[in-house]
Write a protein that holds these residues in place. Sequence first.
Motif, PDB file in Angstrom:
ATOM      1  N   ILE A   1       0.825  -1.209   0.000  1.00 58.71           N
ATOM      2  CA  ILE A   1       0.000   0.000   0.000  1.00 58.71           C
ATOM      3  C   ILE A   1       0.862   1.262   0.000  1.00 58.71           C
ATOM      4  CG2 ILE A   1      -1.637   1.344   1.393  1.00 58.71           C
ATOM      5  CD1 ILE A   1      -2.830  -1.380   2.271  1.00 58.71           C
ATOM      6  N   GLU A   2       1.826   1.304   0.898  1.00 57.03           N
ATOM      7  CA  GLU A   2       2.689   2.488   0.981  1.00 57.03           C
ATOM      8  C   GLU A   2       3.617   2.587  -0.224  1.00 57.03           C
ATOM      9  OE1 GLU A   2       4.457   2.057   4.828  1.00 57.03           O
ATOM     10  OE2 GLU A   2       2.619   2.677   5.890  1.00 57.03           O
ATOM     11  N   GLY A   3       3.987   1.439  -0.786  1.00 59.31           N
ATOM     12  CA  GLY A   3       4.819   1.443  -1.990  1.00 59.31           C
ATOM     13  C   GLY A   3       4.091   2.023  -3.188  1.00 59.31           C
ATOM     14  N   ALA A   4       2.773   1.974  -3.145  1.00 61.56           N
ATOM     15  CA  ALA A   4       1.961   2.554  -4.224  1.00 61.56           C
ATOM     16  C   ALA A   4       1.692   4.030  -4.002  1.00 61.56           C
ATOM     17  CB  ALA A   4       0.636   1.797  -4.320  1.00 61.56           C
ATOM     18  N   GLY A   5       2.203   4.544  -2.867  1.00 64.86           N
ATOM     19  CA  GLY A   5       2.013   5.962  -2.566  1.00 64.86           C
ATOM     20  C   GLY A   5       0.758   6.256  -1.774  1.00 64.86           C
ATOM     21  N   PHE A   6       0.148   5.226  -1.185  1.00 62.67           N
ATOM     22  CA  PHE A   6      -1.070   5.397  -0.398  1.00 62.67           C
ATOM     23  C   PHE A   6      -0.743   5.405   1.096  1.00 62.67           C
ATOM     24  CE2 PHE A   6      -3.333   2.686  -3.876  1.00 62.67           C
ATOM     25  CZ  PHE A   6      -3.184   3.723  -4.786  1.00 62.67           C
ATOM     26  N   GLU A   7      -1.672   5.929   1.871  1.00 62.06           N
ATOM     27  CA  GLU A   7      -1.548   5.884   3.325  1.00 62.06           C
ATOM     28  C   GLU A   7      -2.192   4.606   3.841  1.00 62.06           C
ATOM     29  OE1 GLU A   7      -3.135   8.321   7.303  1.00 62.06           O
ATOM     30  OE2 GLU A   7      -3.450   9.168   5.294  1.00 62.06           O
ATOM     31  N   CYS A   8      -1.581   3.990   4.838  1.00 61.75           N
ATOM     32  CA  CYS A   8      -2.118   2.755   5.404  1.00 61.75           C
ATOM     33  C   CYS A   8      -2.437   2.956   6.883  1.00 61.75           C
ATOM     34  CB  CYS A   8      -1.120   1.607   5.243  1.00 61.75           C
ATOM     35  SG  CYS A   8      -1.755   0.017   5.807  1.00 61.75           S
ATOM     36  N   ALA A   9      -3.679   2.664   7.273  1.00 60.63           N
ATOM     37  CA  ALA A   9      -4.102   2.763   8.676  1.00 60.63           C
ATOM     38  C   ALA A   9      -4.474   1.370   9.171  1.00 60.63           C
ATOM     39  CB  ALA A   9      -5.289   3.709   8.799  1.00 60.63           C
ATOM     40  N   LEU A  10      -4.382   1.179  10.472  1.00 60.56           N
ATOM     41  CA  LEU A  10      -4.599  -0.151  11.049  1.00 60.56           C
ATOM     42  C   LEU A  10      -5.564  -0.095  12.232  1.00 60.56           C
ATOM     43  CD1 LEU A  10      -3.597  -3.140  10.905  1.00 60.56           C
ATOM     44  CD2 LEU A  10      -1.805  -2.487  12.517  1.00 60.56           C
ATOM     45  N   LEU A  11      -6.590  -0.941  12.177  1.00 60.68           N
ATOM     46  CA  LEU A  11      -7.516  -1.093  13.303  1.00 60.68           C
ATOM     47  C   LEU A  11      -7.622  -2.586  13.603  1.00 60.68           C
ATOM     48  CD1 LEU A  11      -9.684   0.038  15.289  1.00 60.68           C
ATOM     49  CD2 LEU A  11     -11.367  -0.369  13.467  1.00 60.68           C
ATOM     50  N   GLU A  12      -7.006  -3.005  14.701  1.00 61.78           N
ATOM     51  CA  GLU A  12      -6.975  -4.424  15.053  1.00 61.78           C
ATOM     52  C   GLU A  12      -7.644  -4.663  16.409  1.00 61.78           C
ATOM     53  OE1 GLU A  12      -2.934  -6.175  13.001  1.00 61.78           O
ATOM     54  OE2 GLU A  12      -2.762  -5.338  15.021  1.00 61.78           O
ATOM     55  N   LYS A  13      -8.223  -5.852  16.549  1.00 63.94           N
ATOM     56  CA  LYS A  13      -8.792  -6.312  17.818  1.00 63.94           C
ATOM     57  C   LYS A  13      -9.795  -5.320  18.411  1.00 63.94           C
ATOM     58  CE  LYS A  13      -4.705  -9.028  19.086  1.00 63.94           C
ATOM     59  NZ  LYS A  13      -3.654  -9.273  20.094  1.00 63.94           N
ATOM     60  N   TYR A  14     -10.539  -4.641  17.556  1.00 63.91           N
ATOM     61  CA  TYR A  14     -11.529  -3.693  18.079  1.00 63.91           C
ATOM     62  C   TYR A  14     -12.676  -4.459  18.729  1.00 63.91           C
ATOM     63  CZ  TYR A  14     -13.883  -4.542  13.562  1.00 63.91           C
ATOM     64  OH  TYR A  14     -14.476  -5.119  12.464  1.00 63.91           O
ATOM     65  N   THR A  15     -13.275  -3.872  19.715  1.00 63.58           N
ATOM     66  CA  THR A  15     -14.303  -4.565  20.508  1.00 63.58           C
ATOM     67  C   THR A  15     -15.709  -3.989  20.325  1.00 63.58           C
ATOM     68  OG1 THR A  15     -13.771  -3.144  22.389  1.00 63.58           O
ATOM     69  CG2 THR A  15     -12.643  -5.282  22.266  1.00 63.58           C
ATOM     70  N   GLU A  16     -15.789  -2.809  19.716  1.00 65.86           N
ATOM     71  CA  GLU A  16     -17.092  -2.180  19.511  1.00 65.86           C
ATOM     72  C   GLU A  16     -17.206  -1.657  18.086  1.00 65.86           C
ATOM     73  OE1 GLU A  16     -17.617   0.875  22.370  1.00 65.86           O
ATOM     74  OE2 GLU A  16     -17.533  -0.475  24.097  1.00 65.86           O
ATOM     75  N   LYS A  17     -18.418  -1.714  17.549  1.00 66.66           N
ATOM     76  CA  LYS A  17     -18.646  -1.227  16.193  1.00 66.66           C
ATOM     77  C   LYS A  17     -18.328   0.258  16.080  1.00 66.66           C
ATOM     78  CE  LYS A  17     -22.104  -1.318  12.506  1.00 66.66           C
ATOM     79  NZ  LYS A  17     -23.518  -1.666  12.146  1.00 66.66           N
ATOM     80  N   ALA A  18     -18.516   0.986  17.164  1.00 65.60           N
ATOM     81  CA  ALA A  18     -18.243   2.431  17.160  1.00 65.60           C
ATOM     82  C   ALA A  18     -16.800   2.718  16.779  1.00 65.60           C
ATOM     83  CB  ALA A  18     -18.552   3.029  18.533  1.00 65.60           C
ATOM     84  N   GLN A  19     -15.895   1.842  17.174  1.00 64.72           N
ATOM     85  CA  GLN A  19     -14.486   2.033  16.827  1.00 64.72           C
ATOM     86  C   GLN A  19     -14.283   1.920  15.321  1.00 64.72           C
ATOM     87  OE1 GLN A  19     -13.608  -1.088  20.022  1.00 64.72           O
ATOM     88  NE2 GLN A  19     -11.656   0.014  19.936  1.00 64.72           N
ATOM     89  N   LEU A  20     -14.992   0.978  14.715  1.00 64.70           N
ATOM     90  CA  LEU A  20     -14.908   0.819  13.265  1.00 64.70           C
ATOM     91  C   LEU A  20     -15.525   2.018  12.557  1.00 64.70           C
ATOM     92  CD1 LEU A  20     -14.275  -0.912  10.763  1.00 64.70           C
ATOM     93  CD2 LEU A  20     -16.492  -2.048  11.094  1.00 64.70           C
TER      94      LEU A  20
END
Length: 306
Positions: free
Chosen positions: A24-43
């Motif tokens: 993703i970053e090699g293509a010039g895009f920004e990459c964000a990470l959301l792991e092990k979230y526990t509530e839909k609100a976080q998503l």
Amino acid sequence: MAKVLIATEKPFAAPAVAGIKEIIEGAGFECALLEKYTEKAQLLTAVADVDAIIIRSDKIDAEVMDAAKQLKIVVRAGAGYDNVDLDAATARKIVVMNTPGQNANAVAELVLGLLVFTVRNFYNGKSGSELLGKKLGILAFGNVGRNVARIAKGFGMEVSAYDAYCPADVIEAAGVKAAKNQEELFKTCDIVSLHIPATAETKQSINKALVGSMKKAAILINTARKEVINEPELIELLAERTDLKYITDIKPDADEEFQKFEGRYFSTPKKMGAQTAEANTNAGLAAANQIVGFIKDGITKFQVNK
């Protein structure tokens, strides 16, 4: 700059995340990470400014899409995509893709592993039987089904398959007998392995009549989707026919009821089909490459909604 979110309640392995980020970053895009979230609100918060999302079994519904005002594409790292609301995506002109084939060998190896475990009486020390010479029926001859056939033939099994969307000559060309219909497949095989998706057509379709037509001491194995099983009818059948076994890597809704059939029912604690380091990485990298191809060049080869 396009922003890509990796949203995984059950995270990818660390090497897979590193590989996805590199693409993703090699293509010039920004990459964000959301792991092990526990509530839909976080998503809902995390998707607010993203152009693309990579998911595993995470649910992407209309509410999530409405929260993601810039969203253009969702890629499910895996074959099944019933966790994404396709109608909602189409209405919002959001492309949905899967990564077919990336988990196929992992699921196929699990099928044969579970079958060995089953015919050896769950390794309880008692004498069991062998797979050599047994007739295996494969319901749906896609990427997973073909890999199951390949491995099963190595065990010396007689393999048949039925797929409403795969021509008989294609099945036969793979060295597999083509059944005329699913009813024939169930009646003639010692073991039937399910690889059908959960659709309006297939949900609840594996019922008492179909499974009840199987041979004495038959085994039904499901590594597809739990929704394709008519659980009340299968429970009723198992109570009537004490020779049948049901094996799955998808814990049924009625798991407690199935547990009563000790020695004839087994479910893994969670879905295990794609739970290998190789499948985990392959699906994640494929998802990243598909997003780059879509955003840069408009490639929609694996789009599953129209």
